[in-house]
Design a protein around this motif. Structure first.
Motif, PDB file in Angstrom:
ATOM      1  N   ARG A 164       0.829  -1.213   0.000  1.00  0.00           N
ATOM      2  CA  ARG A 164       0.000   0.000   0.000  1.00  0.00           C
ATOM      3  C   ARG A 164       0.862   1.261   0.000  1.00  0.00           C
ATOM      4  NH1 ARG A 164      -5.403   0.142   3.736  1.00  0.00           N
ATOM      5  NH2 ARG A 164      -6.570   1.673   2.491  1.00  0.00           N
ATOM      6  N   ARG A 168       1.174   4.092  -3.074  1.00  0.00           N
ATOM      7  CA  ARG A 168       0.930   5.513  -2.829  1.00  0.00           C
ATOM      8  C   ARG A 168       2.126   6.355  -3.275  1.00  0.00           C
ATOM      9  NH1 ARG A 168      -2.962   7.805   0.111  1.00  0.00           N
ATOM     10  NH2 ARG A 168      -2.676   9.971   0.766  1.00  0.00           N
ATOM     11  N   GLU A 190      -8.950   6.381  -7.264  1.00  0.00           N
ATOM     12  CA  GLU A 190     -10.030   5.669  -6.583  1.00  0.00           C
ATOM     13  C   GLU A 190      -9.520   4.374  -5.963  1.00  0.00           C
ATOM     14  OE1 GLU A 190     -14.052   5.538  -5.370  1.00  0.00           O
ATOM     15  OE2 GLU A 190     -13.029   7.111  -6.508  1.00  0.00           O
ATOM     16  N   MET A 192      -6.875   3.854  -4.441  1.00  0.00           N
ATOM     17  CA  MET A 192      -6.237   4.096  -3.150  1.00  0.00           C
ATOM     18  C   MET A 192      -7.257   4.072  -2.017  1.00  0.00           C
ATOM     19  SD  MET A 192      -3.625   7.149  -4.316  1.00  0.00           S
ATOM     20  CE  MET A 192      -2.934   7.328  -2.679  1.00  0.00           C
ATOM     21  N   THR A 193      -8.466   4.498  -2.308  1.00  0.00           N
ATOM     22  CA  THR A 193      -9.489   4.536  -1.267  1.00  0.00           C
ATOM     23  C   THR A 193     -10.277   3.241  -1.182  1.00  0.00           C
ATOM     24  OG1 THR A 193     -11.171   5.471  -2.750  1.00  0.00           O
ATOM     25  CG2 THR A 193      -9.725   7.023  -1.608  1.00  0.00           C
ATOM     26  N   ARG A 194     -10.058   2.340  -2.143  1.00  0.00           N
ATOM     27  CA  ARG A 194     -10.784   1.065  -2.171  1.00  0.00           C
ATOM     28  C   ARG A 194      -9.814  -0.112  -2.055  1.00  0.00           C
ATOM     29  NH1 ARG A 194     -16.276   1.418  -4.963  1.00  0.00           N
ATOM     30  NH2 ARG A 194     -16.641   3.637  -5.283  1.00  0.00           N
ATOM     31  N   TRP A 195      -8.781   0.065  -1.274  1.00  0.00           N
ATOM     32  CA  TRP A 195      -7.752  -0.964  -1.134  1.00  0.00           C
ATOM     33  C   TRP A 195      -8.338  -2.292  -0.677  1.00  0.00           C
ATOM     34  CZ3 TRP A 195      -2.605  -1.103  -2.331  1.00  0.00           C
ATOM     35  CH2 TRP A 195      -1.872  -2.179  -1.822  1.00  0.00           C
TER      36      TRP A 195
END
Length: 278
Positions: A164, A168, A190, A192-195
Protein backbone atom coordinates in the motif's frame (compact mmCIF):
# COMPACT_ATOMS: atom_id res chain seq x y z
CA UNK A 1 -0.92 -20.14 -6.75
CA UNK A 2 2.84 -19.60 -6.70
CA UNK A 3 4.78 -16.53 -5.60
CA UNK A 4 7.48 -15.73 -8.17
CA UNK A 5 10.80 -14.63 -6.71
CA UNK A 6 10.07 -14.46 -3.00
CA UNK A 7 8.13 -15.60 0.01
CA UNK A 8 4.40 -15.13 -0.12
CA UNK A 9 3.11 -12.14 1.79
CA UNK A 10 0.24 -9.71 1.81
CA UNK A 11 0.47 -6.46 -0.09
CA UNK A 12 -0.47 -4.27 2.85
CA UNK A 13 3.20 -4.15 3.87
CA UNK A 14 6.38 -4.30 1.85
CA UNK A 15 8.01 -7.71 1.49
CA UNK A 16 11.25 -9.01 0.08
CA UNK A 17 14.89 -7.86 0.11
CA UNK A 18 16.23 -4.40 -0.64
CA UNK A 19 16.47 -3.01 -4.15
CA UNK A 20 18.54 -4.99 -6.63
CA UNK A 21 21.72 -3.06 -7.59
CA UNK A 22 21.45 -1.46 -11.03
CA UNK A 23 24.57 -3.11 -12.45
CA UNK A 24 23.42 -6.59 -11.45
CA UNK A 25 19.92 -5.85 -12.73
CA UNK A 26 20.98 -4.55 -16.13
CA UNK A 27 23.39 -7.41 -16.79
CA UNK A 28 20.86 -10.10 -15.92
CA UNK A 29 18.01 -8.31 -17.70
CA UNK A 30 19.99 -8.20 -20.94
CA UNK A 31 20.84 -11.91 -20.64
CA UNK A 32 17.18 -12.77 -20.08
CA UNK A 33 16.07 -10.55 -22.96
CA UNK A 34 18.44 -12.47 -25.23
CA UNK A 35 16.66 -15.64 -24.11
CA UNK A 36 13.31 -14.01 -24.90
CA UNK A 37 14.53 -13.49 -28.47
CA UNK A 38 15.28 -17.22 -28.65
CA UNK A 39 11.84 -17.95 -27.21
CA UNK A 40 10.24 -15.73 -29.84
CA UNK A 41 12.06 -17.52 -32.67
CA UNK A 42 10.97 -20.86 -31.25
CA UNK A 43 7.35 -19.65 -31.13
CA UNK A 44 7.59 -18.42 -34.72
CA UNK A 45 9.21 -21.53 -36.17
CA UNK A 46 7.15 -24.03 -34.19
CA UNK A 47 3.85 -22.21 -34.80
CA UNK A 48 3.19 -21.98 -31.06
CA UNK A 49 0.63 -19.57 -29.60
CA UNK A 50 1.71 -17.93 -26.36
CA UNK A 51 -0.56 -15.77 -24.19
CA UNK A 52 0.86 -13.90 -21.19
CA UNK A 53 -1.63 -12.16 -18.91
CA UNK A 54 -0.40 -9.28 -16.72
CA UNK A 55 -2.74 -8.24 -13.91
CA UNK A 56 -2.34 -6.56 -10.54
CA UNK A 57 -2.77 -3.43 -8.50
CA UNK A 58 -2.61 0.00 -10.07
CA UNK A 59 1.02 1.20 -10.20
CA UNK A 60 2.26 -2.32 -9.46
CA UNK A 61 4.70 -2.28 -12.41
CA UNK A 62 2.83 -4.30 -15.03
CA UNK A 63 3.46 -1.84 -17.84
CA UNK A 64 7.18 -1.47 -17.19
CA UNK A 65 7.57 -5.25 -17.00
CA UNK A 66 5.77 -5.68 -20.35
CA UNK A 67 8.03 -3.01 -21.85
CA UNK A 68 11.14 -4.99 -20.82
CA UNK A 69 9.69 -8.24 -22.13
CA UNK A 70 8.90 -6.74 -25.54
CA UNK A 71 11.92 -4.42 -25.85
CA UNK A 72 13.95 -6.56 -28.31
CA UNK A 73 11.12 -8.61 -29.77
CA UNK A 74 9.64 -8.36 -33.26
CA UNK A 75 6.33 -6.45 -33.08
CA UNK A 76 5.06 -8.56 -35.98
CA UNK A 77 5.40 -11.61 -33.75
CA UNK A 78 4.84 -10.18 -30.26
CA UNK A 79 1.85 -7.89 -29.74
CA UNK A 80 0.97 -5.89 -26.63
CA UNK A 81 -2.79 -5.97 -26.10
CA UNK A 82 -4.12 -3.06 -24.03
CA UNK A 83 -7.79 -2.62 -24.82
CA UNK A 84 -9.72 0.57 -24.01
CA UNK A 85 -13.10 0.60 -22.30
CA UNK A 86 -15.64 -1.45 -24.27
CA UNK A 87 -17.84 0.29 -26.81
CA UNK A 88 -21.62 0.20 -26.62
CA UNK A 89 -21.66 -2.66 -29.13
CA UNK A 90 -19.00 -4.60 -27.23
CA UNK A 91 -21.01 -4.29 -24.04
CA UNK A 92 -23.75 -6.22 -25.83
CA UNK A 93 -21.42 -9.07 -26.84
CA UNK A 94 -20.48 -12.20 -24.96
CA UNK A 95 -17.99 -10.90 -22.41
CA UNK A 96 -14.99 -12.87 -23.71
CA UNK A 97 -15.72 -12.03 -27.35
CA UNK A 98 -13.48 -9.01 -27.80
CA UNK A 99 -10.60 -10.77 -26.09
CA UNK A 100 -10.93 -13.78 -28.37
CA UNK A 101 -10.32 -11.42 -31.31
CA UNK A 102 -6.94 -10.51 -29.76
CA UNK A 103 -5.66 -14.06 -29.26
CA UNK A 104 -2.41 -14.94 -31.06
CA UNK A 105 -2.38 -16.98 -34.25
CA UNK A 106 0.23 -19.66 -34.91
CA UNK A 107 3.73 -18.27 -34.43
CA UNK A 108 2.62 -15.28 -32.34
CA UNK A 109 2.84 -14.01 -28.75
CA UNK A 110 0.19 -11.80 -27.13
CA UNK A 111 1.08 -9.84 -23.99
CA UNK A 112 -2.15 -8.74 -22.31
CA UNK A 113 -1.73 -5.50 -20.35
CA UNK A 114 -4.85 -6.33 -18.36
CA UNK A 115 -7.21 -8.86 -19.82
CA UNK A 116 -10.57 -10.53 -19.38
CA UNK A 117 -9.82 -10.35 -15.66
CA UNK A 118 -11.00 -6.73 -15.71
CA UNK A 119 -14.37 -8.15 -14.79
CA UNK A 120 -12.95 -9.69 -11.61
CA UNK A 121 -11.09 -6.51 -10.65
CA UNK A 122 -11.97 -2.98 -11.62
CA UNK A 123 -15.44 -3.83 -12.96
CA UNK A 124 -16.27 -5.70 -9.77
CA UNK A 125 -14.97 -3.02 -7.40
CA UNK A 126 -16.22 0.02 -9.29
CA UNK A 127 -19.65 -1.41 -10.03
CA UNK A 128 -19.17 -1.52 -13.80
CA UNK A 129 -20.76 -4.98 -13.90
CA UNK A 130 -23.66 -6.55 -12.06
CA UNK A 131 -23.38 -9.21 -9.36
CA UNK A 132 -24.74 -11.80 -11.77
CA UNK A 133 -22.25 -10.81 -14.49
CA UNK A 134 -19.42 -11.16 -11.98
CA UNK A 135 -20.61 -14.56 -10.76
CA UNK A 136 -21.04 -15.73 -14.35
CA UNK A 137 -17.50 -14.63 -15.17
CA UNK A 138 -16.03 -16.59 -12.27
CA UNK A 139 -17.94 -19.68 -13.44
CA UNK A 140 -17.07 -19.32 -17.12
CA UNK A 141 -13.45 -18.20 -16.88
CA UNK A 142 -11.91 -21.58 -15.90
CA UNK A 143 -13.89 -23.25 -18.71
CA UNK A 144 -12.80 -20.55 -21.19
CA UNK A 145 -9.15 -20.98 -20.27
CA UNK A 146 -9.45 -24.76 -20.35
CA UNK A 147 -10.69 -24.54 -23.94
CA UNK A 148 -7.73 -22.33 -24.86
CA UNK A 149 -5.22 -24.72 -23.32
CA UNK A 150 -6.87 -27.82 -24.79
CA UNK A 151 -6.65 -26.16 -28.21
CA UNK A 152 -2.89 -25.78 -27.77
CA UNK A 153 -2.47 -22.23 -26.47
CA UNK A 154 0.30 -21.66 -23.92
CA UNK A 155 -1.32 -19.51 -21.23
CA UNK A 156 0.64 -17.83 -18.41
CA UNK A 157 -1.01 -15.57 -15.81
CA UNK A 158 0.89 -13.14 -13.56
CA UNK A 159 -0.49 -11.01 -10.74
CA UNK A 160 1.69 -8.08 -9.64
CA UNK A 161 1.45 -7.41 -5.93
CA UNK A 162 2.58 -4.11 -4.40
CA UNK A 163 2.41 -2.77 -0.86
CA UNK A 164 0.00 0.00 0.00
CA UNK A 165 2.79 2.41 0.90
CA UNK A 166 4.70 1.74 -2.33
CA UNK A 167 1.58 2.15 -4.45
CA UNK A 168 0.93 5.51 -2.83
CA UNK A 169 4.53 6.61 -3.40
CA UNK A 170 4.37 5.67 -7.11
CA UNK A 171 1.03 7.38 -7.68
CA UNK A 172 2.29 10.53 -5.96
CA UNK A 173 5.37 10.46 -8.18
CA UNK A 174 3.16 10.21 -11.26
CA UNK A 175 1.12 13.21 -10.13
CA UNK A 176 4.26 15.34 -9.70
CA UNK A 177 6.08 14.27 -12.89
CA UNK A 178 4.80 15.99 -16.07
CA UNK A 179 6.33 13.18 -18.17
CA UNK A 180 4.31 10.53 -16.31
CA UNK A 181 1.16 12.40 -15.37
CA UNK A 182 -0.67 10.89 -18.36
CA UNK A 183 -0.39 7.52 -16.62
CA UNK A 184 -2.52 8.76 -13.72
CA UNK A 185 -6.29 8.30 -14.05
CA UNK A 186 -9.28 8.91 -11.76
CA UNK A 187 -9.53 5.13 -11.37
CA UNK A 188 -5.96 5.03 -10.07
CA UNK A 189 -6.85 7.55 -7.38
CA UNK A 190 -10.03 5.67 -6.58
CA UNK A 191 -8.03 2.48 -6.09
CA UNK A 192 -6.24 4.10 -3.15
CA UNK A 193 -9.49 4.54 -1.27
CA UNK A 194 -10.78 1.06 -2.17
CA UNK A 195 -7.75 -0.96 -1.13
CA UNK A 196 -9.73 -3.48 0.90
CA UNK A 197 -12.36 -3.94 -1.81
CA UNK A 198 -9.63 -4.67 -4.37
CA UNK A 199 -8.03 -7.12 -1.95
CA UNK A 200 -11.32 -8.96 -1.49
CA UNK A 201 -11.97 -9.00 -5.26
CA UNK A 202 -8.48 -10.36 -5.93
CA UNK A 203 -8.86 -13.12 -3.36
CA UNK A 204 -12.25 -14.10 -4.76
CA UNK A 205 -10.78 -14.15 -8.28
CA UNK A 206 -7.82 -16.31 -7.24
CA UNK A 207 -10.08 -18.76 -5.42
CA UNK A 208 -12.18 -19.26 -8.56
CA UNK A 209 -9.56 -19.13 -11.33
CA UNK A 210 -6.29 -20.43 -9.86
CA UNK A 211 -6.57 -23.97 -11.21
CA UNK A 212 -4.02 -26.76 -11.72
CA UNK A 213 -4.44 -26.42 -15.48
CA UNK A 214 -4.23 -22.60 -15.50
CA UNK A 215 -2.44 -21.42 -12.34
CA UNK A 216 -1.75 -17.88 -11.21
CA UNK A 217 1.79 -16.74 -10.45
CA UNK A 218 2.17 -13.84 -8.02
CA UNK A 219 5.00 -11.36 -8.56
CA UNK A 220 6.14 -9.32 -5.55
CA UNK A 221 6.88 -5.94 -7.09
CA UNK A 222 7.82 -3.40 -4.44
CA UNK A 223 11.23 -3.55 -6.15
CA UNK A 224 10.49 -3.23 -9.86
CA UNK A 225 13.95 -4.43 -10.84
CA UNK A 226 13.56 -7.70 -8.97
CA UNK A 227 9.99 -8.09 -10.24
CA UNK A 228 11.05 -7.81 -13.89
CA UNK A 229 13.97 -10.21 -13.49
CA UNK A 230 11.86 -12.73 -11.56
CA UNK A 231 8.96 -12.54 -14.03
CA UNK A 232 11.06 -13.03 -17.17
CA UNK A 233 13.14 -15.83 -15.63
CA UNK A 234 9.99 -17.62 -14.52
CA UNK A 235 8.23 -17.17 -17.87
CA UNK A 236 11.22 -18.64 -19.70
CA UNK A 237 11.32 -21.58 -17.31
CA UNK A 238 7.71 -22.52 -18.09
CA UNK A 239 8.05 -22.78 -21.88
CA UNK A 240 9.93 -25.73 -23.46
CA UNK A 241 11.71 -23.55 -26.02
CA UNK A 242 15.12 -24.18 -27.51
CA UNK A 243 17.47 -22.21 -29.73
CA UNK A 244 16.37 -22.67 -33.30
CA UNK A 245 18.76 -22.58 -36.29
CA UNK A 246 19.33 -19.08 -37.56
CA UNK A 247 19.77 -18.37 -41.27
CA UNK A 248 23.07 -16.83 -42.26
CA UNK A 249 22.96 -13.64 -44.27
CA UNK A 250 25.73 -12.20 -46.39
CA UNK A 251 25.60 -8.63 -47.57
CA UNK A 252 25.59 -8.36 -51.36
CA UNK A 253 28.43 -6.61 -53.10
CA UNK A 254 27.95 -2.92 -53.71
CA UNK A 255 26.93 -2.45 -57.35
CA UNK A 256 29.04 -0.14 -59.49
CA UNK A 257 27.98 3.44 -59.56
CA UNK A 258 25.87 4.68 -62.48
CA UNK A 259 25.61 8.05 -64.12
CA UNK A 260 22.39 8.87 -62.28
CA UNK A 261 22.45 12.40 -60.94
CA UNK A 262 20.36 13.36 -57.96
CA UNK A 263 18.33 16.60 -58.15
CA UNK A 264 19.77 19.59 -56.27
CA UNK A 265 19.19 19.62 -52.48
CA UNK A 266 17.22 22.86 -52.75
CA UNK A 267 14.41 20.93 -54.44
CA UNK A 268 13.50 19.12 -51.21
CA UNK A 269 12.42 20.10 -47.73
CA UNK A 270 14.93 18.88 -45.14
CA UNK A 271 14.39 18.73 -41.40
CA UNK A 272 16.26 21.68 -39.82
CA UNK A 273 19.49 20.76 -38.04
CA UNK A 274 18.36 21.42 -34.49
CA UNK A 275 21.33 19.39 -33.20
CA UNK A 276 23.72 22.06 -34.49
CA UNK A 277 22.33 24.50 -31.93
CA UNK A 278 23.13 22.28 -28.97
Amino acid sequence: MTVVGGEQGGDDVGVGPERLPRGVYEKELFRLQAELVKLQEWVRQEGARLIVVFEGRDAAGKGSAIKRVAEYLNPRVTRIVALPAPTERERGEWYFQRYVAQLPAAGEIALFDRSWYNRAGVERVMGFCTEEEHRRFLRQCPAFERMLIEDGFLLRKYWFSVSRAEQRRRLRKRSEDPMRRWKLSPLDLESMTRWEQYSAARDEMLDATDTPLSPWYLVESDDKRRARINLIAHLLSTVPYYETPRPRFELPATPPSTEHRRPPRERYNYVPDHSASL
